[in-house]
Design a protein around this motif. Structure first.
Motif, PDB file in Angstrom:
ATOM      1  N   GLN A   1     -66.975  50.115 -39.928  1.00 17.17           N
ATOM      2  CA  GLN A   1     -67.228  51.379 -38.557  1.00 17.17           C
ATOM      3  C   GLN A   1     -69.116  51.389 -38.843  1.00 17.17           C
ATOM      4  N   GLU A   2     -69.529  50.802 -39.727  1.00 18.19           N
ATOM      5  CA  GLU A   2     -70.568  51.144 -39.467  1.00 18.19           C
ATOM      6  C   GLU A   2     -71.702  51.407 -38.669  1.00 18.19           C
ATOM      7  N   ASN A   3     -71.942  50.722 -37.988  1.00 17.22           N
ATOM      8  CA  ASN A   3     -73.028  50.752 -36.547  1.00 17.22           C
ATOM      9  C   ASN A   3     -72.133  51.758 -35.738  1.00 17.22           C
ATOM     10  N   ASP A   4     -70.956  51.659 -35.553  1.00 21.42           N
ATOM     11  CA  ASP A   4     -69.945  52.729 -34.801  1.00 21.42           C
ATOM     12  C   ASP A   4     -70.498  54.355 -34.535  1.00 21.42           C
ATOM     13  N   VAL A   5     -70.673  54.923 -35.856  1.00 21.33           N
ATOM     14  CA  VAL A   5     -70.818  56.121 -36.992  1.00 21.33           C
ATOM     15  C   VAL A   5     -72.246  55.853 -36.689  1.00 21.33           C
ATOM     16  N   ILE A   6     -73.185  55.032 -36.689  1.00 18.19           N
ATOM     17  CA  ILE A   6     -74.494  55.000 -36.996  1.00 18.19           C
ATOM     18  C   ILE A   6     -75.058  55.864 -35.400  1.00 18.19           C
ATOM     19  N   ASN A   7     -74.088  55.055 -34.735  1.00 18.96           N
ATOM     20  CA  ASN A   7     -74.387  55.585 -33.024  1.00 18.96           C
ATOM     21  C   ASN A   7     -74.174  56.892 -32.573  1.00 18.96           C
ATOM     22  N   LEU A   8     -72.832  57.204 -33.163  1.00 18.23           N
ATOM     23  CA  LEU A   8     -73.388  58.803 -33.173  1.00 18.23           C
ATOM     24  C   LEU A   8     -73.755  59.300 -33.597  1.00 18.23           C
ATOM     25  N   ALA A   9     -74.057  59.013 -34.332  1.00 17.73           N
ATOM     26  CA  ALA A   9     -75.391  59.836 -35.089  1.00 17.73           C
ATOM     27  C   ALA A   9     -76.537  59.700 -34.633  1.00 17.73           C
ATOM     28  N   HIS A  10     -76.993  58.921 -34.350  1.00 20.71           N
ATOM     29  CA  HIS A  10     -78.118  58.887 -33.374  1.00 20.71           C
ATOM     30  C   HIS A  10     -78.289  59.609 -32.012  1.00 20.71           C
ATOM     31  N   GLN A  11     -76.603  60.392 -31.436  1.00 21.77           N
ATOM     32  CA  GLN A  11     -76.627  60.943 -30.124  1.00 21.77           C
ATOM     33  C   GLN A  11     -76.854  61.909 -30.649  1.00 21.77           C
TER      34      GLN A  11
ATOM     35  N   LEU B   1     -67.203  49.487 -54.780  1.00 21.78           N
ATOM     36  CA  LEU B   1     -67.480  48.876 -55.915  1.00 21.78           C
ATOM     37  C   LEU B   1     -66.966  46.981 -55.392  1.00 21.78           C
ATOM     38  N   GLY B   2     -66.592  47.120 -53.748  1.00 17.38           N
ATOM     39  CA  GLY B   2     -66.322  45.553 -53.565  1.00 17.38           C
ATOM     40  C   GLY B   2     -66.816  45.360 -52.526  1.00 17.38           C
ATOM     41  N   ASN B   3     -68.778  45.495 -52.334  1.00 15.35           N
ATOM     42  CA  ASN B   3     -68.847  45.692 -51.680  1.00 15.35           C
ATOM     43  C   ASN B   3     -69.248  45.501 -50.283  1.00 15.35           C
ATOM     44  N   ILE B   4     -68.501  46.495 -50.106  1.00 16.12           N
ATOM     45  CA  ILE B   4     -67.964  47.467 -48.619  1.00 16.12           C
ATOM     46  C   ILE B   4     -69.211  47.845 -48.098  1.00 16.12           C
ATOM     47  N   ILE B   5     -69.677  47.970 -46.678  1.00 18.94           N
ATOM     48  CA  ILE B   5     -70.381  49.897 -46.518  1.00 18.94           C
ATOM     49  C   ILE B   5     -69.288  51.148 -46.444  1.00 18.94           C
TER      50      ILE B   5
ATOM     51  N   PHE C   1     -73.792  62.783 -45.620  1.00 20.05           N
ATOM     52  CA  PHE C   1     -72.816  61.417 -47.143  1.00 20.05           C
ATOM     53  C   PHE C   1     -71.419  61.130 -46.290  1.00 20.05           C
ATOM     54  N   PHE C   2     -71.397  59.937 -44.748  1.00 23.44           N
ATOM     55  CA  PHE C   2     -70.327  60.139 -45.091  1.00 23.44           C
ATOM     56  C   PHE C   2     -68.946  58.730 -44.989  1.00 23.44           C
ATOM     57  N   GLU C   3     -68.135  59.483 -45.660  1.00 27.17           N
ATOM     58  CA  GLU C   3     -67.306  57.820 -45.692  1.00 27.17           C
ATOM     59  C   GLU C   3     -66.816  57.312 -44.412  1.00 27.17           C
ATOM     60  N   ILE C   4     -66.760  55.863 -44.754  1.00 25.65           N
ATOM     61  CA  ILE C   4     -66.038  55.346 -43.555  1.00 25.65           C
ATOM     62  C   ILE C   4     -65.378  54.126 -43.750  1.00 25.65           C
TER      63      ILE C   4
END
Length: 275
Positions: A238-248, A260-264, A231-234
């Motif tokens: 930044q979601e796409n960049d972090v997901i790409n790093l995780a896939h690697q 609460l602000g509807n931000i990922i 579980f990572f805060e971002i």
């Protein structure tokens, strides 16, 4: 309620009002700030010190030395990030994926700071144990003070940018982290309360804000097992960049949790299933 109690309440309300009037030009929440100060002390000298510091932009939590997070009241200092409601998104996510509060989990909190994430989770999982790691001795001192009543929490000095930082930690069921993720060039544009009063090293994520994720993912296999959840805060966007790093490193995205602000704000990962 007695007449004496009524008189005391009126006196307290009057003090709150006077403090709030002094804070109106420097705070968006003058009455709330004033209530925190009066709840802390009614000593005039100390209150004047609080007011002066708040007028300079210092956050209330840094002034009074503690802040609420989840169900806890935690000590904070200039060496720790102030725990924020956005980070509670991580706690909500862990509770969703591990609904059994009696489960014997091993939890790792990477970049523990005040210890807020680990201690909040251990308050929910009564049979769990956990380790919070940080490279800052001063932050660890605060975390240890916050966790002194929780014998299931251990705080250790570890720097994930160094070789073999994971040695002797073992593997975990749950890994949580709120790492530094602000791009260096963006720090100057942060709110004064964050830029001047939160520790720079807890904010600075390097040129693109992703340095901490790269370092963590590099050795993620040493602290995980097949059923580990991460579980990572971002930061915003930044979601796409972090997901790409995780896939690697063979991690797959399970969910993107909104704050609460509807931000990922929280990305949930697990290891990809073997084919």
């Amino acid at each position: 309620m007695t007449s004496c109690q009524n008189w005391l309440l009126l006196k307290m309300d009057n003090i709150v009002y006077k403090i709030a009037e002094k804070l109106k030009k420097s705070s968006d929440t003058p009455f709330l700030d004033a209530r925190y100060f009066v709840a802390e002390t009614t000593d005039e000298i100390l209150l004047n010190n609080f007011i002066a510091r708040r007028q300079q932009g210092e956050p209330v939590a840094k002034i009074i030395g503690h802040k609420g997070f989840w169900s806890l009241e935690l000590k904070v200092s200039s060496d720790t990030l102030d725990p924020r409601p956005d980070s509670e998104t991580i706690i909500d996510a862990v509770l969703h994926y591990f609904p059994d509060r009696k489960q014997k989990l091993r939890i790792l909190d990477m970049g523990t700071g005040s210890g807020c994430l680990l201690l909040a989770l251990l308050s929910e999982y009564t049979n769990a144990e956990g380790i919070g790691i940080d490279f800052s001795k001063k932050a660890l001192k605060i975390a240890k003070e916050n966790g002194k009543q929780c014998k299931r929490a251990i705080f250790m000095e570890k720097d994930w940018t160094t070789k073999d930082w994971f040695k002797d930690l073992g593997t975990f069921d749950v890994v949580v982290s709120n790492p530094p993720y602000i791009p260096t060039q963006d720090i100057i544009g942060l709110d004064k309360e964050v830029r001047l009063y939160d520790p720079y090293v807890a904010l600075d994520g390097g040129e693109d804000g992703l340095e901490a994720y790269r370092a963590i993912f590099k050795n993620i296999s040493y602290i995980s097992q097949p059923n580990t959840f991460f579980f990572f805060e971002i930061g915003k966007g930044q979601e796409n960049d972090v997901i790409n790093l995780a896939h690697q490193v063979n991690l797959e995205i399970v969910e993107q949790k909104l704050d609460l602000g509807n931000i990922i704000r929280c990305l949930v990962f697990k290891k990809k299933a073997a084919k």
